[in-house]
Write a protein that holds these residues in place. Sequence first.
Motif, short mmCIF file in Angstrom:
data_model
loop_
_atom_site.label_atom_id
_atom_site.label_comp_id
_atom_site.label_asym_id
_atom_site.label_seq_id
_atom_site.Cartn_x
_atom_site.Cartn_y
_atom_site.Cartn_z
N SER A 221 0.82 -1.20 0.00
CA SER A 221 0.00 0.00 0.00
C SER A 221 0.86 1.25 0.00
O SER A 221 0.38 2.32 0.25
CB SER A 221 -0.91 -0.02 1.21
N ARG B 101 2.84 4.44 -1.32
CA ARG B 101 2.25 5.44 -2.20
C ARG B 101 2.39 5.07 -3.66
O ARG B 101 1.49 5.28 -4.48
CB ARG B 101 2.93 6.78 -1.94
N MET C 73 -0.12 2.84 -4.97
CA MET C 73 -1.39 3.51 -5.16
C MET C 73 -1.43 4.22 -6.49
O MET C 73 -2.44 4.29 -7.14
CB MET C 73 -1.60 4.53 -4.07
N SER D 151 -7.55 1.60 -3.19
CA SER D 151 -6.18 1.20 -2.86
C SER D 151 -6.24 -0.01 -1.94
O SER D 151 -7.31 -0.38 -1.45
CB SER D 151 -5.44 2.34 -2.16
N THR E 277 -5.52 3.00 2.63
CA THR E 277 -5.00 4.35 2.80
C THR E 277 -5.62 4.97 4.04
O THR E 277 -6.82 5.24 4.06
CB THR E 277 -5.34 5.23 1.58
N GLN F 152 -6.00 8.09 6.93
CA GLN F 152 -5.95 9.56 6.96
C GLN F 152 -5.45 9.96 8.34
O GLN F 152 -5.85 9.38 9.35
CB GLN F 152 -7.34 10.16 6.72
N GLY G 98 1.04 4.40 2.10
CA GLY G 98 -0.21 3.82 2.59
C GLY G 98 -1.08 4.77 3.39
O GLY G 98 -1.99 4.33 4.09
N GLY G 99 -0.82 6.07 3.28
CA GLY G 99 -1.66 7.00 4.03
C GLY G 99 -1.50 8.42 3.55
O GLY G 99 -0.61 8.73 2.76
N GLN G 100 -2.42 9.28 4.00
CA GLN G 100 -2.34 10.70 3.67
C GLN G 100 -2.29 11.48 4.98
O GLN G 100 -3.10 11.26 5.87
CB GLN G 100 -3.57 11.13 2.86
N PRO H 119 -8.32 3.27 7.03
CA PRO H 119 -8.77 3.21 5.64
C PRO H 119 -10.30 3.03 5.60
O PRO H 119 -10.87 2.37 6.47
CB PRO H 119 -8.06 1.98 5.08
N SER I 184 0.61 -0.15 7.45
CA SER I 184 1.26 1.08 6.96
C SER I 184 1.32 2.13 8.05
O SER I 184 2.32 2.83 8.21
CB SER I 184 0.51 1.67 5.77
#
Length: 668
Positions: free
Chosen positions: A6, A8, A11, A200, A203, A205, A220-222, A319, A358
Amino acid sequence: MSHPISRRDFMKAGLGAASLFAFGSPRGAAGTPLRVPGRAATRLKVIVLGFDGMDPKMTGRWIQEGKLPAFERLRSMGAFRPLATSVPPQSPVAWSNFIAGTNPGGHAIFDFIHRDTKTYFPTFSASATEEATKTIRIGNTIFPLNGGKVRNLRQGRAFWQVLEEHGIPATIFKIPANYPPVPTKQRTISGLGTPDILGSYGTFQYFTTEPQEIHEDIGGGQVHQVYVINNRVEAKFPGPINSFKKDRPPVEIDFKVYLDPQNAVAKVVIQDHEFILREKEWSGWKRLRFSYIPTQSASGICMFYLKEVRPHFRLYVSPINIDPADAALPIATPESYAVELERKFGPFFTKGLPADTSALDNGVLDDGEFLEQDAFVFEESRAMLDYELDRFDSGLLFYYISSTDQRQHMFWRLLDENHPAYDAASAKTYGGVIERTYKEADALLDHVLGRIDKDTLLLVMSDHGFNPYYRSLNLNTWLRRSGYLHLTNDFKQEDLDIGFPSTDWSRTKAYGVGLNSLYINQKGREAQGTVEPGAETDALAREIARKLEDFTDPKTGERVVFRAYVAKDVYTGAHSGEAPEIILGFNRGYRISFSSPLGRVPREILEDNSSKWSGDHMGAAEILPGILFANRAVAAENPALYDLTATIMAVFGIDKPKEMIGTSIFKE
Ligand SMILES: [Zn+2]
């Protein structure tokens, strides 16, 4: 089962599923009203419990030490054997061997990642998404005129489809490599391979006021920087891509968090939810609706975790899982099965790898927080297993547990002082996580043993074993240094993006894509192939395989690749021609790097692995067998995954379909 897939980059390569949400529910083949087979053609009962990644050496050791009494009991009732895994021992490949009763030449899943022969770009091997081919644009809104589709790329028949033809009912709970679930009237729900609502493999947040935590390249995240103004945080929650809009922006949901001025407590207000969280508290599932245009939306579920209120505000959101009550993508057959489970249990994990590795790898969740989240997963699995056992009266029940795999990936570093990421302080608290997880598996097995009658056949299996992941190989860098891969501009090497951007294909003879796969750059197959198919390709594959097996790590003196399998030697079946030419079976402690699988060529050939993703199973199949237990004597000394499929056929008295290659583990 899985792998820092996962990140980035993966993605960017994308599952593309997000765009499908815009077509409403692309339910396709699984959409017709389905009838669970009525009168069963059998009174036989077979239960298969699948613990992903359980390792026979560790299981054996802890049985001997008296720590796994239920496994010991099961062994004394019947048998305990190592279970030969797939080449390579990646979960999607291994479970497909079991599902189809073949090796990868039969089911065509050779790696987590395949590639597009036109562009050399990595693609996901398990499923593919096709958007609508006909659209009409009105202003800035684009309307699809036909439906998009998501396809399961596994070939061959699943064993429960064969059972169905013979009137044998089956329930298949979260078996990996079955997304979207193949058409059947049997009850099935998808597992590993099921995306989140962004399309994805997961992901998260993360909303924080701490600027140091904002990294552009988080996997794997924002991560979102937010500000506390008058004890209030305002932020936007990003959802799936809106393919109804010309520029395809993400659908966003505005939300607010009100911080208690004195206490470490906050209130989250999002859509019609208002809930209060104390610091270090999880919210439970919250349902969010993402609106594309007034008539089109998608539903998702997620969990909030208030990590800190002050001095820094930190809010983690899991996610967004596909909502089982209103699934925007196909996750179950019949569709009503997911709805039924949701009615009984409320929202539940639908994403393939449910625990957020992640977030742990990136330090967004710490060890304890990750384990709290995975405890929700394990608890949910236990409860749903009971529900299925309650109504199970004939046929086959397959049931899958993910925690054994995910926790071994993440906590190997704390049971092994030799690991580059070993940390003595953390090891005091979490060094026993893996042993504890095996004991939890044992408790679950004990529960099942207490619930079944003596006529029920019970098989307990895993898809592969586990070993440490100390050092990473950049396969493409090795190929370059060995003269098989060439770059157009060596000076730009450090900046290379994924997908081989500066590769000189006219001089390149071989390249690596995926976690274990090496391809010869073949004329007539690859867009810019250089090597003739047939004898020239075969000779080159054998030459490279020999060199890979001879290659030693200057730091340790050990061989990096235990076996480099030439596909022709190990695969049979209708799809064996689609295989990579060489499959790398790594030596204990080694694995492919995070960069090389996506077509990057970093400077170093070998690197230490200091990430929390510290245990793995990308090695040679010979050194990573899984487990097999049965409550009946087993005749086979060296059973393999596909032999279990043949066993199921034999037990139900079904002639084995000709494509299946195994033999029953029992005396016939
Ligand atoms: Zn795994």
